[in-house]
Design a protein around this motif. Structure first.
Motif, PDB file in Angstrom:
ATOM      1  N   MET A   1      -4.846   7.374 -14.209  1.00 50.97           N
ATOM      2  CA  MET A   1      -4.918   5.918 -13.990  1.00 50.97           C
ATOM      3  C   MET A   1      -6.354   5.455 -13.719  1.00 50.97           C
ATOM      4  O   MET A   1      -6.736   4.348 -14.091  1.00 50.97           O
TER       5      MET A   1
ATOM      6  N   LYS B   1       7.099  -6.940  -9.622  1.00 52.54           N
ATOM      7  CA  LYS B   1       6.703  -6.334  -8.349  1.00 52.54           C
ATOM      8  C   LYS B   1       7.036  -7.298  -7.208  1.00 52.54           C
ATOM      9  O   LYS B   1       6.879  -8.508  -7.348  1.00 52.54           O
TER      10      LYS B   1
ATOM     11  N   SER C   1      -4.738   2.728   4.146  1.00 55.41           N
ATOM     12  CA  SER C   1      -4.919   2.092   2.844  1.00 55.41           C
ATOM     13  C   SER C   1      -4.948   0.564   2.984  1.00 55.41           C
ATOM     14  O   SER C   1      -5.776  -0.122   2.364  1.00 55.41           O
TER      15      SER C   1
ATOM     16  N   ILE D   1      -7.032  -1.758  -6.733  1.00 61.47           N
ATOM     17  CA  ILE D   1      -5.913  -1.309  -5.899  1.00 61.47           C
ATOM     18  C   ILE D   1      -5.957   0.216  -5.736  1.00 61.47           C
ATOM     19  O   ILE D   1      -5.495   0.752  -4.755  1.00 61.47           O
ATOM     20  N   LEU D   2      -6.559   0.911  -6.717  1.00 66.31           N
ATOM     21  CA  LEU D   2      -6.654   2.362  -6.591  1.00 66.31           C
ATOM     22  C   LEU D   2      -7.894   2.716  -5.763  1.00 66.31           C
ATOM     23  O   LEU D   2      -8.985   2.207  -6.015  1.00 66.31           O
ATOM     24  N   ARG D   3      -7.714   3.585  -4.788  1.00 71.40           N
ATOM     25  CA  ARG D   3      -8.842   3.938  -3.922  1.00 71.40           C
ATOM     26  C   ARG D   3      -8.999   5.457  -3.881  1.00 71.40           C
ATOM     27  O   ARG D   3      -9.837   6.023  -4.553  1.00 71.40           O
ATOM     28  N   LYS D   4      -8.166   6.139  -3.087  1.00 66.83           N
ATOM     29  CA  LYS D   4      -8.324   7.582  -2.903  1.00 66.83           C
ATOM     30  C   LYS D   4      -7.116   8.369  -3.435  1.00 66.83           C
ATOM     31  O   LYS D   4      -7.253   9.455  -3.953  1.00 66.83           O
TER      32      LYS D   4
ATOM     33  N   TYR E   1       6.316   8.107  -1.935  1.00 66.17           N
ATOM     34  CA  TYR E   1       4.974   8.361  -2.486  1.00 66.17           C
ATOM     35  C   TYR E   1       4.681   9.863  -2.480  1.00 66.17           C
ATOM     36  O   TYR E   1       4.194  10.421  -3.463  1.00 66.17           O
TER      37      TYR E   1
ATOM     38  N   HIS F   1       7.049  -7.426  -2.568  1.00 62.48           N
ATOM     39  CA  HIS F   1       6.997  -6.779  -1.252  1.00 62.48           C
ATOM     40  C   HIS F   1       8.054  -7.386  -0.326  1.00 62.48           C
ATOM     41  O   HIS F   1       7.958  -7.244   0.894  1.00 62.48           O
TER      42      HIS F   1
ATOM     43  N   CYS G   1      -0.154   8.789 -15.638  1.00 63.29           N
ATOM     44  CA  CYS G   1       0.024   8.088 -14.361  1.00 63.29           C
ATOM     45  C   CYS G   1      -0.417   8.936 -13.159  1.00 63.29           C
ATOM     46  O   CYS G   1      -0.196   8.541 -12.017  1.00 63.29           O
ATOM     47  N   SER G   2      -1.045  10.066 -13.412  1.00 63.48           N
ATOM     48  CA  SER G   2      -1.650  10.807 -12.293  1.00 63.48           C
ATOM     49  C   SER G   2      -2.821   9.953 -11.813  1.00 63.48           C
ATOM     50  O   SER G   2      -3.258   9.026 -12.512  1.00 63.48           O
ATOM     51  N   PHE G   3      -3.336  10.256 -10.635  1.00 61.10           N
ATOM     52  CA  PHE G   3      -4.468   9.465 -10.133  1.00 61.10           C
ATOM     53  C   PHE G   3      -5.638   9.541 -11.120  1.00 61.10           C
ATOM     54  O   PHE G   3      -6.255   8.527 -11.437  1.00 61.10           O
TER      55      PHE G   3
ATOM     56  N   GLY H   1       2.326   2.555  -2.949  1.00 65.78           N
ATOM     57  CA  GLY H   1       2.449   3.151  -4.280  1.00 65.78           C
ATOM     58  C   GLY H   1       3.110   2.214  -5.287  1.00 65.78           C
ATOM     59  O   GLY H   1       3.587   2.662  -6.333  1.00 65.78           O
TER      60      GLY H   1
ATOM     61  N   PHE I   1      -7.942  -2.088   1.942  1.00 70.05           N
ATOM     62  CA  PHE I   1      -7.677  -3.154   0.982  1.00 70.05           C
ATOM     63  C   PHE I   1      -7.971  -4.525   1.602  1.00 70.05           C
ATOM     64  O   PHE I   1      -8.592  -5.381   0.980  1.00 70.05           O
TER      65      PHE I   1
ATOM     66  N   LYS J   1       0.793  -1.231   0.000  1.00 70.41           N
ATOM     67  CA  LYS J   1       0.000   0.000   0.000  1.00 70.41           C
ATOM     68  C   LYS J   1       0.819   1.272   0.000  1.00 70.41           C
ATOM     69  O   LYS J   1       0.395   2.309   0.517  1.00 70.41           O
TER      70      LYS J   1
ATOM     71  N   TRP K   1       1.417   2.208  -8.715  1.00 64.44           N
ATOM     72  CA  TRP K   1       1.744   3.487  -9.360  1.00 64.44           C
ATOM     73  C   TRP K   1       3.105   3.363 -10.051  1.00 64.44           C
ATOM     74  O   TRP K   1       3.258   3.699 -11.227  1.00 64.44           O
TER      75      TRP K   1
HETATM   76  S1  PPS Z   1      -0.432  -3.006  -3.217  1.00 63.43           S
HETATM   77  O1  PPS Z   1      -1.705  -3.768  -3.282  1.00 63.43           O
HETATM   78  O2  PPS Z   1       0.275  -3.273  -1.959  1.00 63.43           O
HETATM   79  O3  PPS Z   1       0.436  -3.241  -4.361  1.00 63.43           O
HETATM   80  O4  PPS Z   1      -0.884  -1.471  -3.194  1.00 63.43           O
HETATM   81  P1  PPS Z   1       0.004  -0.258  -3.692  1.00 63.43           P
HETATM   82  O5  PPS Z   1      -0.110  -0.147  -5.148  1.00 63.43           O
HETATM   83  O6  PPS Z   1       1.365  -0.330  -3.106  1.00 63.43           O
HETATM   84  O7  PPS Z   1      -0.697   0.986  -3.000  1.00 63.43           O
HETATM   85  C1  PPS Z   1      -2.035   1.323  -3.256  1.00 63.43           C
HETATM   86  C2  PPS Z   1      -2.184   2.784  -2.869  1.00 63.43           C
HETATM   87  O8  PPS Z   1      -1.562   3.628  -3.862  1.00 63.43           O
HETATM   88  C3  PPS Z   1      -2.529   4.527  -4.372  1.00 63.43           C
HETATM   89  N1  PPS Z   1      -2.237   4.888  -5.767  1.00 63.43           N
HETATM   90  C4  PPS Z   1      -2.052   6.161  -6.179  1.00 63.43           C
HETATM   91  N2  PPS Z   1      -2.029   7.313  -5.483  1.00 63.43           N
HETATM   92  C5  PPS Z   1      -1.842   8.457  -6.196  1.00 63.43           C
HETATM   93  N3  PPS Z   1      -1.702   8.494  -7.540  1.00 63.43           N
HETATM   94  C6  PPS Z   1      -1.705   7.345  -8.268  1.00 63.43           C
HETATM   95  N4  PPS Z   1      -1.580   7.397  -9.595  1.00 63.43           N
HETATM   96  C7  PPS Z   1      -1.887   6.105  -7.578  1.00 63.43           C
HETATM   97  N5  PPS Z   1      -1.962   4.808  -7.953  1.00 63.43           N
HETATM   98  C8  PPS Z   1      -2.173   4.080  -6.835  1.00 63.43           C
HETATM   99  C9  PPS Z   1      -3.839   3.761  -4.216  1.00 63.43           C
HETATM  100  O9  PPS Z   1      -4.959   4.583  -4.375  1.00 63.43           O
HETATM  101  C10 PPS Z   1      -3.663   3.204  -2.818  1.00 63.43           C
HETATM  102  O10 PPS Z   1      -3.742   4.206  -1.812  1.00 63.43           O
HETATM  103  P2  PPS Z   1      -5.099   4.604  -1.056  1.00 63.43           P
HETATM  104  O11 PPS Z   1      -4.674   5.511   0.049  1.00 63.43           O
HETATM  105  O12 PPS Z   1      -5.733   3.344  -0.568  1.00 63.43           O
HETATM  106  O13 PPS Z   1      -5.919   5.329  -2.081  1.00 63.43           O
END
Ligand code: PPS
Length: 286
Positions: free
Chosen positions: A228, A99, A132, A246-249, A189, A101, A223-225, A46, A136, A44, A49
């Motif tokens: 994506m 990828k 986050s 995987i994308l939330r906020k 991040y 972890h 690749c901005s939020f 990034g 998830f 969680k 991203w």
């Molecule tokens: S995982 O499942 O562990 O691989 O998750 P991971 O990708 O590491 O992290 C997910 C969080 O990254 C946010 N995210 C982004 N934030 C900003 N901009 C972009 N482009 C972006 N892409 C992914 C994603 O929303 C998760 O954070 P939260 O806080 O839950 O929104």
């Protein structure tokens, strides 16, 4: 949860009584190649991203609708008999973008030709990571494997490292110690949120893939939020009947909606005090 090489990982990553041993052998015997690139993080932080950014760097800013795990597979999912959209690393052509972890101590490093592959580590402030991670883990309920409890309890599991990939501070510090190794790039991040084009440029140069300013800006926009989330199916994980995105906020500071003063104090004492004096610092709001 099951334990592999001292790490807790979700039990659904492996199957059958031989599953843990298979994954353990796979990681231990994994042969790196000099052009391999590992995108590494604590969950969680990034990772997805960076997977998308690095894939686009290698593909000159191409934007595709293909699922990210088909393009940049997940090392720890490699021995799962149910790969689904997750590509089989053994069949991925070089240069392999992967990828993981895993901690610095157990990530594959050996290569038959002695040449070193590259690691891009991304870290995020642990308060937002915990929030986050909670969302998830709850969303994995649709997989039949999710967390059923409240945030208050999850936050304690997180602090104690009783979650997948163990303690945040051990993980991040283990990689931080290697931030100056020539084959390691340590990113945050919050820096990506502050200035994405400069972080894309930095990453491309580290990978010896210098790009024109036009392509750097295109990648930063795609690749901005917002970029994506235009096609979320690329970042959707499907398993059995369930699916989750995987994308939330995608913000810095969401923790403020979840942390009580007591929890904040405990976090400062048990998580953040551990990185004091290491030079590792985070932004908690922007
Ligand atoms: S995982 O499942 O562990 O691989 O998750 P991971 O990708 O590491 O992290 C997910 C969080 O990254 C946010 N995210 C982004 N934030 C900003 N901009 C972009 N482009 C972006 N892409 C992914 C994603 O929303 C998760 O954070 P939260 O806080 O839950 O929104």
């Amino acid at each position: 949860m099951i334990e592999i090489l001292g790490f807790r990982i979700p039990a659904f990553f492996v199957y059958g009584s031989q599953g843990p041993e298979l994954l353990c052998d796979f990681i231990t015997n994994f042969q790196t190649k000099s052009d391999d690139v590992f995108i590494v993080s604590y969950p969680k932080s990034g990772t997805t991203w960076m997977q998308e950014i690095i894939w686009q760097i290698y593909n000159n800013g191409e934007n595709t609708s293909k699922n990210i795990f088909e393009r940049v597979p997940f090392l720890e999912f490699s021995t799962s008999p149910i790969l689904g959209e997750f590509a089989d690393i053994a069949k991925v052509p070089s240069p392999r973008l992967m990828k993981s972890h895993l901690s610095y101590s157990i990530i594959p490093k050996g290569s038959s030709d002695g040449a070193k592959c590259k690691y891009i580590y991304i870290a995020r402030n642990p308060k937002d990571v915990a929030v986050s991670y909670f969302h998830f883990t709850v969303s994995l309920r649709s997989f039949g494997n999710g967390y059923n409890g409240p945030w208050e309890f999850f936050s304690k599991l997180f602090i104690d490292g009783n979650v997948g990939w163990n303690k945040w501070n051990d993980h991040v510090q283990g990689w931080w110690k290697h931030k100056d190794d020539p084959n390691v790039l340590f990113l945050k991040y919050e820096d990506l949120k502050k200035d994405l084009p400069s972080q894309v440029r930095l990453t491309a140069n580290f990978l010896n893939k210098p790009l024109s300013e036009d392509i750097i800006n295109r990648i930063a926009e795609q690749c901005s939020f917002n970029g994506m989330t235009k096609d979320l199916s690329r970042y959707t994980v499907r398993f059995n009947e369930g699916q989750t995105s995987i994308l939330r906020k995608g913000v810095v500071g969401d923790w403020k909606n979840y942390f009580t003063p007591e929890l904040n104090e405990r976090f400062e004492k048990e998580v953040l005090s551990k990185i004091e004096g290491t030079g590792l610092e985070f932004d908690f709001e922007l």
